[in-house]
Design an enzyme around this catalytic site. Structure first.
Site, PDB file in Angstrom:
ATOM      1  N   CYS A  83       0.723  -1.204  -0.015  1.00 25.89           N
ATOM      2  CA  CYS A  83       0.111   0.122   0.100  1.00 25.89           C
ATOM      3  C   CYS A  83       0.889   1.270   0.067  1.00 25.89           C
ATOM      4  O   CYS A  83       0.343   2.301  -0.351  1.00 25.89           O
ATOM      5  CB  CYS A  83      -0.992  -0.161   1.289  1.00 25.89           C
ATOM      6  N   HIS A 106      -3.023   7.565   1.834  1.00 27.53           N
ATOM      7  CA  HIS A 106      -3.538   6.459   1.437  1.00 27.53           C
ATOM      8  C   HIS A 106      -5.074   6.124   1.991  1.00 27.53           C
ATOM      9  O   HIS A 106      -5.138   6.524   3.136  1.00 27.53           O
ATOM     10  CB  HIS A 106      -2.593   5.235   1.911  1.00 27.53           C
ATOM     11  N   ASN A 138      -9.938   0.262  -0.175  1.00 23.80           N
ATOM     12  CA  ASN A 138      -8.422   0.184  -0.324  1.00 23.80           C
ATOM     13  C   ASN A 138      -8.110  -0.162  -1.576  1.00 23.80           C
ATOM     14  O   ASN A 138      -8.058  -1.396  -1.624  1.00 23.80           O
ATOM     15  CB  ASN A 138      -7.918  -0.408   0.973  1.00 23.80           C
TER      16      ASN A 138
HETATM   17  O1  UT7 Z   1      -3.890  -0.575   3.459  1.00 18.84           O
HETATM   18  C1  UT7 Z   1      -2.915  -1.329   4.211  1.00 18.84           C
HETATM   19  C2  UT7 Z   1      -3.042  -0.951   5.725  1.00 18.84           C
HETATM   20  N1  UT7 Z   1      -4.183  -1.467   6.269  1.00 18.84           N
HETATM   21  C3  UT7 Z   1      -5.018  -0.659   7.152  1.00 18.84           C
HETATM   22  O2  UT7 Z   1      -4.551   0.252   7.504  1.00 18.84           O
HETATM   23  C4  UT7 Z   1      -6.036  -1.559   7.778  1.00 18.84           C
HETATM   24  C5  UT7 Z   1      -5.966  -1.125   9.274  1.00 18.84           C
HETATM   25  N2  UT7 Z   1      -6.742  -1.690  10.164  1.00 18.84           N
HETATM   26  C6  UT7 Z   1      -8.327  -1.733   9.951  1.00 18.84           C
HETATM   27  O3  UT7 Z   1      -8.478  -0.538   9.279  1.00 18.84           O
HETATM   28  C7  UT7 Z   1      -9.081  -2.073  11.124  1.00 18.84           C
HETATM   29  O4  UT7 Z   1      -8.368  -2.694  12.112  1.00 18.84           O
HETATM   30  C8  UT7 Z   1     -10.284  -3.082  10.544  1.00 18.84           C
HETATM   31  C9  UT7 Z   1     -11.154  -2.277   9.611  1.00 18.84           C
HETATM   32  C10 UT7 Z   1      -9.505  -4.087   9.601  1.00 18.84           C
HETATM   33  C11 UT7 Z   1     -10.907  -3.944  11.509  1.00 18.84           C
HETATM   34  O5  UT7 Z   1     -11.557  -2.851  12.265  1.00 18.84           O
HETATM   35  P1  UT7 Z   1     -11.453  -3.034  13.741  1.00 18.84           P
HETATM   36  O6  UT7 Z   1     -12.260  -1.884  14.365  1.00 18.84           O
HETATM   37  O7  UT7 Z   1     -10.024  -3.011  14.409  1.00 18.84           O
HETATM   38  O8  UT7 Z   1     -12.088  -4.413  14.263  1.00 18.84           O
HETATM   39  P2  UT7 Z   1     -11.619  -5.638  14.863  1.00 18.84           P
HETATM   40  O9  UT7 Z   1     -10.360  -6.199  14.109  1.00 18.84           O
HETATM   41  O10 UT7 Z   1     -11.329  -5.229  16.273  1.00 18.84           O
HETATM   42  O11 UT7 Z   1     -12.826  -6.421  15.122  1.00 18.84           O
HETATM   43  C12 UT7 Z   1     -13.829  -6.297  15.796  1.00 18.84           C
HETATM   44  C13 UT7 Z   1     -14.860  -7.218  15.616  1.00 18.84           C
HETATM   45  C14 UT7 Z   1     -14.553  -8.641  15.579  1.00 18.84           C
HETATM   46  O12 UT7 Z   1     -15.306  -9.282  16.602  1.00 18.84           O
HETATM   47  P3  UT7 Z   1     -15.236  -9.868  17.854  1.00 18.84           P
HETATM   48  O13 UT7 Z   1     -13.902 -10.610  18.034  1.00 18.84           O
HETATM   49  O14 UT7 Z   1     -15.160  -8.460  18.696  1.00 18.84           O
HETATM   50  O15 UT7 Z   1     -16.179 -10.624  18.342  1.00 18.84           O
HETATM   51  C15 UT7 Z   1     -14.549  -9.238  14.249  1.00 18.84           C
HETATM   52  O16 UT7 Z   1     -14.491 -10.453  14.318  1.00 18.84           O
HETATM   53  O17 UT7 Z   1     -15.671  -7.181  14.379  1.00 18.84           O
HETATM   54  C16 UT7 Z   1     -15.510  -8.506  13.645  1.00 18.84           C
HETATM   55  N3  UT7 Z   1     -15.394  -8.398  12.435  1.00 18.84           N
HETATM   56  C17 UT7 Z   1     -16.514  -8.011  11.415  1.00 18.84           C
HETATM   57  N4  UT7 Z   1     -17.874  -7.986  11.772  1.00 18.84           N
HETATM   58  C18 UT7 Z   1     -18.763  -7.728  10.755  1.00 18.84           C
HETATM   59  C19 UT7 Z   1     -14.224  -8.486  11.600  1.00 18.84           C
HETATM   60  N5  UT7 Z   1     -14.857  -8.055  10.414  1.00 18.84           N
HETATM   61  C20 UT7 Z   1     -15.905  -7.964  10.285  1.00 18.84           C
HETATM   62  C21 UT7 Z   1     -17.008  -7.708   9.264  1.00 18.84           C
HETATM   63  N6  UT7 Z   1     -18.171  -7.489   9.742  1.00 18.84           N
HETATM   64  N7  UT7 Z   1     -16.505  -7.417   7.804  1.00 18.84           N
END
Ligand code: UT7
Length: 324
Positions: free
Chosen positions: A114, A251, A281
């Site tokens: 990225c 980005h 993204n």
């Molecule tokens: O371009 C390269 C660089 N990449 C980035 O900069 C991405 C950086 N990371 C992010 O943008 C975020 O961490 C994400 C958008 C990927 C995830 O958001 P988050 O607020 O960090 O969520 P999380 O990973 O902590 O997940 C929270 C909950 C989890 O459930 P539990 O464990 O709390 O029960 C996940 O299983 O959300 C769940 N979850 C979803 N729920 C519904 C994960 N993906 C989804 C989904 N729909 N698509």
């Protein structure tokens, strides 16, 4: 007198097919509300079979050249950032060279996930300032839809396909922050963090072409810290104050990361170019796509000071300060 790499034109290309969050929610345990709240993404463009990184990169390059009023004979080099190339070799950049009908110069790819566009811009800028080339197309082109695990809701909802390009030409400057062109670029990587965002295979492994794996929470944590550092670094290197920045072209991974950077530089929301809501993204393509949109609709004008920053797999990250 110094040589400055000036952005003369910017262009982009997006596949026609748009996939909304609701469409994804039909096949994955997710919802439009979750995706919008956590990322700001509403939809993404997904490539048709013929829309490869080379195909889209060439289309974005044509658009950048058109905006610049330049032709292929005005291009000395193509530097293309991608982690989803058409083939292991030749480089996607030389496929673009052929598609453009460009019979001269040289072309090669840069791989920094990225952060790819910032890396490619840094390489092209160094070549222009060294006199290796007098002009260059810098392209980011990605088809992440082909490396996603479409059954993994934690990654499948985050990415989209597309390409963006800028046409750079060597010009003259005074060596001051008032110069038009790339003022500085700042690159970083930290290899020991390679396992928080990676593709678990490659063309070098017949058993495993690979899909994207990400520890989103970890990447997020590093992104807000490292990008803030990269922003400070770019301003300090040029003796500029954050109040002098006209535009942030970040980005586009997550609206929450973009917002953190906006607050860090104390910009108004309308000074940040946002495409993540419509494009998701697009990895190395996201910055040039956003830049092309904001230059194309007249928001970013000649003379404006633009700050770009990105972080991605590697980890790699970096920033660039450019006066349009
Ligand atoms: O371009 C390269 C660089 N990449 C980035 O900069 C991405 C950086 N990371 C992010 O943008 C975020 O961490 C994400 C958008 C990927 C995830 O958001 P988050 O607020 O960090 O969520 P999380 O990973 O902590 O997940 C929270 C909950 C989890 O459930 P539990 O464990 O709390 O029960 C996940 O299983 O959300 C769940 N979850 C979803 N729920 C519904 C994960 N993906 C989804 C989904 N729909 N698509």
């Amino acid at each position: 007198m110094v040589i400055r790499s000036q952005i003369i034109g910017a262009g982009g290309y997006l596949p026609a097919r748009v996939v909304t969050n609701d469409e994804l929610a039909k096949q994955l345990d997710t919802s439009d509300a979750w995706i919008q709240e956590r990322t700001g993404i509403r939809q993404r463009h997904i490539a048709a079979p013929e829309e490869t990184a080379a195909f889209m990169g060439a289309a974005a390059a044509r658009s950048a050249l058109r905006e610049a009023g330049a032709g292929v004979d005005d291009v000395d080099a193509i530097v293309l950032a991608t982690t989803t190339p058409d083939q292991a070799f030749p480089a996607t950049a030389v496929r673009v060279q052929a598609l453009l009908g460009m019979k001269r110069g040289f072309a090669f790819d840069v791989s920094a996930a990225c952060s790819g566009f910032i890396y490619a811009l840094a390489v092209a800028d160094a070549m222009l300032r060294a006199g290796t080339a007098r002009s260059a197309l810098v392209i980011g082109s990605e088809v992440y839809s082909r490396i996603l695990d479409w059954s993994d809701r934690s990654t499948a909802v985050l990415f989209g396909d597309g390409a963006g390009a800028v046409y750079l030409r060597a010009g003259k400057g005074e060596g001051l922050g008032t110069d038009r062109g790339v003022l500085s670029t700042h690159l970083h990587s930290q290899g020991e963090l390679g396992d928080i965002l990676y593709v678990d295979g490659a063309v070098g492994r017949r058993d495993r072409p690979g899909t994207l794996v990400m520890n989103g929470r970890e990447v997020f944590r590093h992104a807000v810290v490292r990008l803030a550092e990269a922003v400070d670094e770019a301003l300090l290197a040029n003796g500029l104050d954050r109040g002098q920045v006209d535009w942030l072209v970040p980005h586009q991974a997550n609206m929450r990361i973009i917002e953190a950077m906006r607050r860090k530089i104390a910009l108004r929301p309308e000074q940040v170019v946002v495409t993540v809501d419509r494009h998701a993204n697009t990895s190395a393509a996201s910055i040039p796509l956003a830049l092309a949109e904001a230059v194309g609709d007249g928001r970013i004008r000649s003379g404006d000071l633009v700050l770009m920053e990105a972080l991605g797999g590697g980890l790699t990250w970096g920033s660039a300060l450019v006066r349009l």
